[in-house]
Write a protein that holds these residues in place. Structure first.
Motif, PDB file in Angstrom:
ATOM      1  N   GLY A   1       0.846  -1.229   0.109  1.00 45.38           N
ATOM      2  CA  GLY A   1       0.055  -0.040   0.000  1.00 45.38           C
ATOM      3  C   GLY A   1       0.753   1.194  -0.025  1.00 45.38           C
ATOM      4  O   GLY A   1       0.203   2.210   0.176  1.00 45.38           O
ATOM      5  N   VAL A   2       2.123   1.030  -0.186  1.00 45.63           N
ATOM      6  CA  VAL A   2       2.884   2.384  -0.337  1.00 45.63           C
ATOM      7  C   VAL A   2       2.851   3.064  -1.432  1.00 45.63           C
ATOM      8  O   VAL A   2       2.789   2.485  -2.701  1.00 45.63           O
ATOM      9  CB  VAL A   2       4.452   1.920  -0.030  1.00 45.63           C
ATOM     10  CG1 VAL A   2       5.377   3.013  -0.230  1.00 45.63           C
ATOM     11  CG2 VAL A   2       4.663   1.040   1.316  1.00 45.63           C
ATOM     12  N   GLY A   3       2.780   4.564  -1.682  1.00 40.37           N
ATOM     13  CA  GLY A   3       2.539   5.022  -2.875  1.00 40.37           C
ATOM     14  C   GLY A   3       3.887   5.982  -3.123  1.00 40.37           C
ATOM     15  O   GLY A   3       4.085   6.322  -4.240  1.00 40.37           O
ATOM     16  N   SER A   4       4.658   6.022  -2.114  1.00 39.91           N
ATOM     17  CA  SER A   4       5.737   7.068  -2.320  1.00 39.91           C
ATOM     18  C   SER A   4       6.983   6.480  -1.532  1.00 39.91           C
ATOM     19  O   SER A   4       6.881   6.039  -0.561  1.00 39.91           O
ATOM     20  CB  SER A   4       5.547   8.626  -1.978  1.00 39.91           C
ATOM     21  OG  SER A   4       5.176   8.693  -0.608  1.00 39.91           O
ATOM     22  N   VAL A   5       8.302   6.705  -1.997  1.00 42.47           N
ATOM     23  CA  VAL A   5       9.213   6.460  -1.620  1.00 42.47           C
ATOM     24  C   VAL A   5      10.503   7.407  -1.570  1.00 42.47           C
ATOM     25  O   VAL A   5      10.494   7.880  -2.658  1.00 42.47           O
ATOM     26  CB  VAL A   5      10.140   4.793  -1.931  1.00 42.47           C
ATOM     27  CG1 VAL A   5      10.246   4.924  -3.269  1.00 42.47           C
ATOM     28  CG2 VAL A   5      11.137   4.365  -1.209  1.00 42.47           C
ATOM     29  N   HIS A   6      11.409   7.601  -0.699  1.00 45.93           N
ATOM     30  CA  HIS A   6      12.369   8.638  -0.804  1.00 45.93           C
ATOM     31  C   HIS A   6      13.740   7.617  -0.525  1.00 45.93           C
ATOM     32  O   HIS A   6      13.840   7.257   0.362  1.00 45.93           O
ATOM     33  CB  HIS A   6      12.445   9.556   0.273  1.00 45.93           C
ATOM     34  CG  HIS A   6      13.618  10.666   0.267  1.00 45.93           C
ATOM     35  ND1 HIS A   6      13.580  11.803   0.839  1.00 45.93           N
ATOM     36  CD2 HIS A   6      14.671  10.726  -0.767  1.00 45.93           C
ATOM     37  CE1 HIS A   6      14.737  12.330   0.532  1.00 45.93           C
ATOM     38  NE2 HIS A   6      15.278  11.877  -0.491  1.00 45.93           N
ATOM     39  N   ASP A   7      14.589   7.761  -1.693  1.00 42.41           N
ATOM     40  CA  ASP A   7      15.791   7.015  -1.486  1.00 42.41           C
ATOM     41  C   ASP A   7      16.982   7.971  -1.097  1.00 42.41           C
ATOM     42  O   ASP A   7      17.309   8.809  -2.050  1.00 42.41           O
ATOM     43  CB  ASP A   7      16.288   6.398  -2.818  1.00 42.41           C
ATOM     44  CG  ASP A   7      17.427   5.618  -3.176  1.00 42.41           C
ATOM     45  OD1 ASP A   7      18.128   5.282  -2.022  1.00 42.41           O
ATOM     46  OD2 ASP A   7      17.675   5.120  -4.144  1.00 42.41           O
ATOM     47  N   ILE A   8      17.293   7.992  -0.088  1.00 39.99           N
ATOM     48  CA  ILE A   8      18.103   8.781   0.713  1.00 39.99           C
ATOM     49  C   ILE A   8      19.597   8.822   0.450  1.00 39.99           C
ATOM     50  O   ILE A   8      20.533   9.494   0.888  1.00 39.99           O
ATOM     51  CB  ILE A   8      17.838   8.994   2.310  1.00 39.99           C
ATOM     52  CG1 ILE A   8      18.094   7.737   2.833  1.00 39.99           C
ATOM     53  CG2 ILE A   8      16.534   9.395   2.533  1.00 39.99           C
ATOM     54  CD1 ILE A   8      18.227   7.737   4.568  1.00 39.99           C
ATOM     55  N   THR A   9      20.017   7.685  -0.352  1.00 40.91           N
ATOM     56  CA  THR A   9      21.133   7.310  -0.689  1.00 40.91           C
ATOM     57  C   THR A   9      21.312   6.945  -2.113  1.00 40.91           C
ATOM     58  O   THR A   9      21.491   5.900  -2.585  1.00 40.91           O
ATOM     59  CB  THR A   9      22.116   6.578   0.125  1.00 40.91           C
ATOM     60  OG1 THR A   9      21.175   5.060   0.240  1.00 40.91           O
ATOM     61  CG2 THR A   9      22.153   6.848   1.369  1.00 40.91           C
ATOM     62  N   CYS A  10      20.428   7.913  -2.935  1.00 39.46           N
ATOM     63  CA  CYS A  10      20.105   7.436  -4.287  1.00 39.46           C
ATOM     64  C   CYS A  10      21.362   7.116  -5.466  1.00 39.46           C
ATOM     65  O   CYS A  10      21.142   6.464  -6.329  1.00 39.46           O
ATOM     66  CB  CYS A  10      19.129   8.341  -4.913  1.00 39.46           C
ATOM     67  SG  CYS A  10      20.018   9.939  -5.608  1.00 39.46           S
ATOM     68  N   SER A  11      22.594   7.687  -5.279  1.00 34.16           N
ATOM     69  CA  SER A  11      23.689   7.523  -5.917  1.00 34.16           C
ATOM     70  C   SER A  11      22.946   7.733  -7.614  1.00 34.16           C
ATOM     71  O   SER A  11      22.566   8.794  -7.879  1.00 34.16           O
ATOM     72  CB  SER A  11      23.942   5.844  -6.022  1.00 34.16           C
ATOM     73  OG  SER A  11      24.988   5.704  -6.815  1.00 34.16           O
TER      74      SER A  11
ATOM     75  N   LEU B   1      11.477   5.662   3.710  1.00 38.38           N
ATOM     76  CA  LEU B   1      12.582   5.981   3.382  1.00 38.38           C
ATOM     77  C   LEU B   1      13.679   4.572   2.987  1.00 38.38           C
ATOM     78  O   LEU B   1      13.438   3.625   3.735  1.00 38.38           O
ATOM     79  CB  LEU B   1      13.101   6.475   4.520  1.00 38.38           C
ATOM     80  CG  LEU B   1      12.658   7.898   4.953  1.00 38.38           C
ATOM     81  CD1 LEU B   1      13.493   8.511   6.064  1.00 38.38           C
ATOM     82  CD2 LEU B   1      12.328   8.843   3.915  1.00 38.38           C
ATOM     83  N   LEU B   2      14.400   4.738   1.857  1.00 38.20           N
ATOM     84  CA  LEU B   2      15.229   3.645   1.474  1.00 38.20           C
ATOM     85  C   LEU B   2      16.633   4.365   1.674  1.00 38.20           C
ATOM     86  O   LEU B   2      17.184   5.264   1.123  1.00 38.20           O
ATOM     87  CB  LEU B   2      14.875   3.364  -0.063  1.00 38.20           C
ATOM     88  CG  LEU B   2      15.701   2.485  -0.855  1.00 38.20           C
ATOM     89  CD1 LEU B   2      15.672   1.024  -0.003  1.00 38.20           C
ATOM     90  CD2 LEU B   2      15.353   2.169  -2.313  1.00 38.20           C
ATOM     91  N   ALA B   3      17.467   3.179   2.124  1.00 34.74           N
ATOM     92  CA  ALA B   3      18.719   3.747   2.474  1.00 34.74           C
ATOM     93  C   ALA B   3      19.730   2.580   2.113  1.00 34.74           C
ATOM     94  O   ALA B   3      19.408   1.367   2.332  1.00 34.74           O
ATOM     95  CB  ALA B   3      19.048   4.133   3.891  1.00 34.74           C
ATOM     96  N   ASP B   4      20.957   2.942   1.803  1.00 33.82           N
ATOM     97  CA  ASP B   4      21.966   1.909   1.584  1.00 33.82           C
ATOM     98  C   ASP B   4      23.186   2.453   1.895  1.00 33.82           C
ATOM     99  O   ASP B   4      24.433   3.007   1.260  1.00 33.82           O
ATOM    100  CB  ASP B   4      22.057   1.694  -0.156  1.00 33.82           C
ATOM    101  CG  ASP B   4      23.051   0.530  -0.453  1.00 33.82           C
ATOM    102  OD1 ASP B   4      23.667   0.011   0.577  1.00 33.82           O
ATOM    103  OD2 ASP B   4      23.084   0.378  -1.913  1.00 33.82           O
ATOM    104  N   PRO B   5      23.487   2.275   3.221  1.00 35.82           N
ATOM    105  CA  PRO B   5      24.848   2.717   3.928  1.00 35.82           C
ATOM    106  C   PRO B   5      26.010   2.056   3.307  1.00 35.82           C
ATOM    107  O   PRO B   5      25.900   0.954   2.754  1.00 35.82           O
ATOM    108  CB  PRO B   5      24.710   2.074   5.504  1.00 35.82           C
ATOM    109  CG  PRO B   5      23.127   2.197   5.719  1.00 35.82           C
ATOM    110  CD  PRO B   5      22.392   1.467   4.249  1.00 35.82           C
ATOM    111  N   ALA B   6      27.122   2.651   3.413  1.00 38.13           N
ATOM    112  CA  ALA B   6      28.414   2.059   2.777  1.00 38.13           C
ATOM    113  C   ALA B   6      28.723   0.755   3.452  1.00 38.13           C
ATOM    114  O   ALA B   6      28.619   0.706   4.580  1.00 38.13           O
ATOM    115  CB  ALA B   6      29.560   3.250   2.820  1.00 38.13           C
TER     116      ALA B   6
END
Length: 377
Positions: free
Chosen positions: A91-101, A150-155
Motif C-alpha cells: 500500500g505504499v505510494g511514495s518512497v524517498h531513496d536517501i542514498t540514491c547514487s 525511506l530507502l537507504a543503502d549505507p556504505a
C-alpha cells in the motif's frame, strides 16, 4: 573514479557521439583506446573512457550515466523492481531513496520516487538517468521529505574491507534508524551482515543464483526472514512460516546446493520442507532427496569417499574433469583439483563437506538441471 560535475554535464551533452564509438575495450587495447578518446574529446577523454568501460558490464540500462564505482555498487534492476513491487503491494505510494547514487531504485518504479545523495555528481547522473527533477542533494541523516518510506543503502566497505557489523556501516544502522524514527524504513545491506538482532522483516535476494543483498524492513512491513530468488522473469519467494521442518537423514538419489539467498536467510530447513528434501547434516546446508526442485540443478549421487581415498577412486572411474563444491571443511578447490592429477575422460562432481565430525567427499555425476527425467524411480 568519479566524475566532476562538469564531466557529468559533458557526458550528458555528448551521448550520441559516445554511443557511436567503436572501441575494443580489452586489456591489451586500453592504452590505444585511451589515446583515441583523448584525441577526440580532449580533457574529457578520461571521463568518456570511464563511462564506456562502466557500461560494458551490461549491468544497467545501456544509455545511463555511470562510473565504475557506481555501476559496481548499484542494486541490480531486478532486485530494485522486486522491492518496488513489494512496497506497492503493502500500500505504499511514495518512497524517498536517501542514498540514491545514480538512481537504480527509481528505474521503472511504480511508486512516486524521490532521490537524494550527498555526491553532487551522482545527483546529476541520477537526474539524467531517470529524467526526473525529484532528485536533489542532501545528507542521508537529515529529514528532507514527506515520502511514506525511506530507502537507504549505507556504505558497506571501509578501509578496503567489507563491513559485517551493523554498527560499522557508514552511517551506522542505529544512527539511520534513530535519525528517521517514526518513518518506515528499507535499509539495504551486504548479505553477510549479522542481522540477528533486527526485529523487522529481513529479505535476502539473489539473481540467477548469485546473492546480491539483504534488505532490512522496519516492523511495519512484518517480521521474520525471507529469501527472494530471481531467475529470468520468475521471482521465487520463500519465508519462514513453515513449522514442520525435516530432520537430517541419509543421502538420497540427488544432492542439492540451495540458492545462496536461502542459506544467507537461514531458511535451508524451510526450503527442504517445501521441496520434500532434507539435510545431510543439521549444521550443513547441502540437501538431498529423490528429486531436483523446479528451476534448480543438482548432482546424481554415486558414493561417499574418504578424503584420503578420493584420488584413487576418481582414477578408477576414469575421471577427467571435476566440479568441486566445499562447505564446512577447509579445502581449496583449485589445490584439490591439482592434487587429483586427473587423466581420464569422464566428467564428475565432488562435494567436500562434513557429516557429523567426519570430513567426507561425496562423489556425484555431473550437475543436471531439474526435469521430469531427473526424478528417481
Amino acid at each position: 573514479m568519479s566524475y566532476t560535475p562538469a564531466e557529468v554535464s559533458f557526458l550528458a551533452e555528448h551521448q550520441e557521439e559516445i554511443a557511436s564509438l567503436d572501441l575494443s575495450l580489452t586489456k591489451s587495447s586500453r592504452l590505444k583506446d585511451t589515446e583515441i578518446l583523448k584525441e577526440k574529446f580532449g580533457e574529457f577523454g578520461r571521463a568518456v573512457m570511464e563511462l564506456v568501460t562502466a557500461r560494458s558490464s551490461g549491468k544497467l540500462p545501456s544509455g545511463w550515466l555511470m562510473d565504475a564505482d557506481s555501476a559496481q555498487q548499484a542494486t541490480p534492476v531486478e532486485v530494485a523492481a522486486y522491492r518496488a513491487a513489494f512496497l506497492a503491494e503493502q500500500g505504499v505510494g511514495s518512497v524517498h531513496d536517501i542514498t540514491c547514487s545514480i538512481g537504480t531504485e527509481g528505474y521503472n518504479s511504480p511508486l512516486e520516487y524521490f532521490g537524494s545523495d550527498l555526491d553532487e555528481s551522482r545527483v546529476k547522473m541520477a537526474r539524467y538517468n531517470l529524467s526526473s527533477a525529484k532528485i536533489f542533494r542532501a545528507d542521508a541523516l537529515t529529514t528532507t521529505t514527506t515520502a511514506e518510506v525511506l530507502l537507504a543503502d549505507p556504505a558497506r566497505r571501509a578501509g578496503g574491507r567489507r563491513i559485517t557489523r551493523p554498527e560499522d556501516l557508514v552511517p551506522p544502522l542505529s544512527e539511520v534508524v534513530a535519525k528517521h524514527r517514526g518513518k518506515e524504513l528499507a535499509i539495504k545491506c551486504a548479505p553477510g551482515l549479522d542481522f540477528s538482532e533486527w526485529s523487522g522483516l529481513v529479505t535476502v535476494a539473489s539473481v540467477e543464483g548469485a546473492v546480491k543483498e539483504a534488505c532490512l524492513y522496519t516492523p511495519g512491513f512484518g517480521t521474520g526472514r525471507r529469501a527472494v530468488m530471481i531467475r529470468g522473469h520468475k521471482v521465487d519467494v520463500l519465508d519462514d512460516q513453515e513449522s514442520n521442518l525435516p530432520e537430517a537423514g541419509d543421502i538420497g538419489s540427488y544432492l542439492i546446493d540451495p540458492d545462496g539467498a536461502i542459506v544467507r536467510a537461514g531458511l535451508v530447513q524451510h526450503y527442504a520442507a517445501r521441496e520434500g528434501l532434507h539435510q545431510i547434516d543439521p549444521r550443513i546446508a547441502y540437501l538431498t532427496g529423490e528429486r531436483i526442485p523446479e528451476g534448480t540443478s543438482g548432482f546424481p549421487f554415486i558414493e561417499k569417499v574418504p578424503l584420503k581415498r578420493l584420488k584413487s577412486v576418481l582414477k578408477s572411474y576414469d575421471a577427467g574433469s571435476l566440479e568441486i563444491l566445499v562447505r564446512g571443511v577447509e579445502v581449496d578447490p583449485d589445490q584439490l583439483r591439482k592434487k587429483m592429477k586427473l587423466k581420464g575422460k569422464k566428467p564428475f562432481a565432488v562435494i567436500i563437506t562434513r557429516i557429523g565430525s567426519q570430513g567426507i567427499a561425496l562423489l556425484c555425476k555431473p550437475r543436471v538441471s531439474s526435469s521430469e527425467d531427473n526424478y528417481a524411480t
